[in-house]
Each structure stands twice: as structure tokens, then as C-alpha cells.
Design a protein around this motif. Structure first.
Motif, PDB file in Angstrom:
ATOM      1  N   ASN A 198       0.823  -1.211   0.000  1.00  0.00           N
ATOM      2  CA  ASN A 198       0.000   0.000   0.000  1.00  0.00           C
ATOM      3  C   ASN A 198       0.861   1.267   0.000  1.00  0.00           C
ATOM      4  N   HIS A 201       1.710   1.805  -3.637  1.00  0.00           N
ATOM      5  CA  HIS A 201       0.531   2.337  -4.331  1.00  0.00           C
ATOM      6  C   HIS A 201       0.346   3.814  -4.021  1.00  0.00           C
ATOM      7  N   ARG A 202       0.509   4.186  -2.768  1.00  0.00           N
ATOM      8  CA  ARG A 202       0.367   5.596  -2.383  1.00  0.00           C
ATOM      9  C   ARG A 202       1.428   6.457  -3.060  1.00  0.00           C
ATOM     10  N   GLN A 205       0.456   7.029  -6.674  1.00  0.00           N
ATOM     11  CA  GLN A 205      -0.610   8.029  -6.808  1.00  0.00           C
ATOM     12  C   GLN A 205      -0.027   9.440  -6.759  1.00  0.00           C
TER      13      GLN A 205
END
Length: 253
Positions: A198, A201-202, A205
Motif C-alpha cells: 500500500n 501504491h500511495r 498516486q
């Protein structure tokens, strides 16, 4: 020839390793007492005997020996990950590398070994206790001349005007992206080491805002499986060094 004050690696008949300093004193082991003064004027590859007649071979320690014996604080970046960071980023002698999240200083030592005496490693760390451990380990490795540790949060900004590479072992590497764009030289790599998916993924972004500044990202995970080699059988070991972290590489255009 070994001189007084040199770091020396001794290996006993069982393969156990001892990282010591050559000086005129005694060193006690369960295989007997060693008179370390006998090391002086010997050469690497020779040996000394304990008072019980046990032979200890003499080697010059490398960075892996230093890291194996150094004092630990937080979890270190493993050699398998440090190696691919150095290889994929093309870190070279003479480079200036900024890192953050120095921890116990393992990655710092690998980087300092590669950049050499003409390079620089500038390490940002927010915890004074970690910085203290890292400084002692870097001194043990003999790299104090090329490493600077700053007690500062790199999320707040980077003091240096330029760097060849920037490497982070932090939970929120995306917070450093605005500073990286200003400081990282064209062709240099921004490397983020994060343990959780995660976090990757952050980071991706946040990276969308800066896509035009960088070449396409690359994310890798390094797994190491050793093998047992015997006369009658060769097979993978039942345990392996598996996931430690995801390593994200982006290159400045």
C-alpha cells in the motif's frame, strides 16, 4: 602488513568469525587466548595460534563482515536489497548520494564503500539514538571521512543544492517528491525502499503529478534462496530470505 589499529577478521577452525582491532593485548575465546600483538607485521592470509594451539586465520574484513558484526538498532537494509539498489541506480565512485532513514547505517556503509573517498553520502535521520548507533558503525567501517549524518526530517526539505542519487528508507517517500524534483540531477535515480504494497501504491498516486519529470518507474522485490550442496544431493534449503521490501526506482529526465 598489518599495523596497530587495523581492523582484522579472525576465523577459527569452526568457521566462527571475530572482528577485532590489531593491538598489543590479549583476546579471550573458548578455543584459547590470542595475543593480538602477534598480528603486527603479519600479512592477511597468515594465521596465529591460541595458547591451546588452535589456528585462527587472518583476513582483511570487507563491508559484509563489518555489517554482520556491527551494533544493530532498527531493522537494516539487507545486502540483497542494497546490492540491487547500487546496481540498478548505477551508483559509482565519486557520486554524491543523499539518503534518509539511516537506521543502523547498513545501507550507508554499502553506499560509502561504492562512492569511495572522492564521493559523499549525506544521511538524514530524525532519531538521535539511531544516528548515534549509525555514526559508531560508520566509524567502525572506516568511512567517517565520506559520510555526513544530519538530524533533520527530510520531509521538511533537502539542504543540498544537487545530488546524483536520492535513496529513502521511509514510510512516506511521496512526501519528498517535491524536493527531489529540485535537487536530483538529470539522469540520477530516486529510490524508495518500502516494506508494504500500500506504500508503493500511495507513492505511485503521488507520482502522477511529476510523471513528466521522470522516466517510467520500476518496482522490484528481491528474494534469495540458498542451496545445500552435498556429495549425494543438491537441493534448495528449507528456509530462504524472502520479502523484506519493495524497491521503487524512478530516473530524473
Amino acid at each position: 602488513m598489518i599495523k596497530e589499529g587495523d581492523r582484522v577478521l579472525l576465523i577459527d577452525p569452526r568457521g566462527k568469525r571475530y572482528l577485532i582491532t590489531a593491538r598489543n593485548e590479549e583476546f579471550h575465546t573458548d578455543l584459547g587466548i590470542l595475543r593480538l600483538g602477534e598480528l603486527l607485521e603479519k600479512d592477511y592470509g597468515e594465521s596465529i595460534l591460541s595458547h591451546k594451539g588452535k589456528e585462527f586465520r587472518i583476513l582483511k574484513p570487507d563491508v559484509n563482515d563489518i555489517i554482520a558484526k556491527m551494533k544493530r538498532g532498527p531493522q537494516i537494509v539487507h545486502p540483497k536489497d542494497a546490492g540491487i539498489i547500487i546496481a540498478y541506480a548505477g551508483i559509482s565512485p565519486g557520486n554524491t548520494v543523499i539518503e534518509a532513514g539511516v537506521g543502523s547505517g547498513a545501507l550507508t556503509i554499502f553506499l560509502a564503500n561504492i562512492v569511495g573517498p572522492s564521493g559523499r553520502v549525506i544521511s538524514y535521520e530524525v532519531r538521535e539514538d539511531f544516528a548515534k548507533i549509525a555514526r559508531k558503525n560508520i566509524e567502525l567501517a572506516g568511512f567517517s571521512d565520506r559520510v555526513t549524518i544530519k538530524l533533520k526530517n527530510i520531509y521538511d526539505g533537502i539542504d543540498e543544492e544537487s545530488a546524483d542519487h536520492i535513496i529513502l528508507d521511509l514510510p512516506q517517500p511521496e512526501n519528498v517528491l517535491p524536493h527531489v524534483v529540485e535537487v536530483l540531477r538529470p539522469g540520477g535515480y530516486f529510490v524508495a525502499y518500502t516494506p508494504c504494497m500500500n506504500q508503493v501504491h500511495r507513492f505511485f498516486q503521488a507520482f502522477q503529478e511529476y510523471r513528466e519529470e521522470f522516466y517510467k518507474p520500476r518496482v522490484v522485490e528481491v528474494l534469495v534462496r540458498e542451496h545445500e550442496v552435498k556429495k549425494e544431493c543438491m537441493r534448495p534449503k528449507t528456509t530462504m530470505l524472502a520479502h523484506t521490501g519493495y524497491i521503487t526506482f524512478i530516473r530524473k529526465l
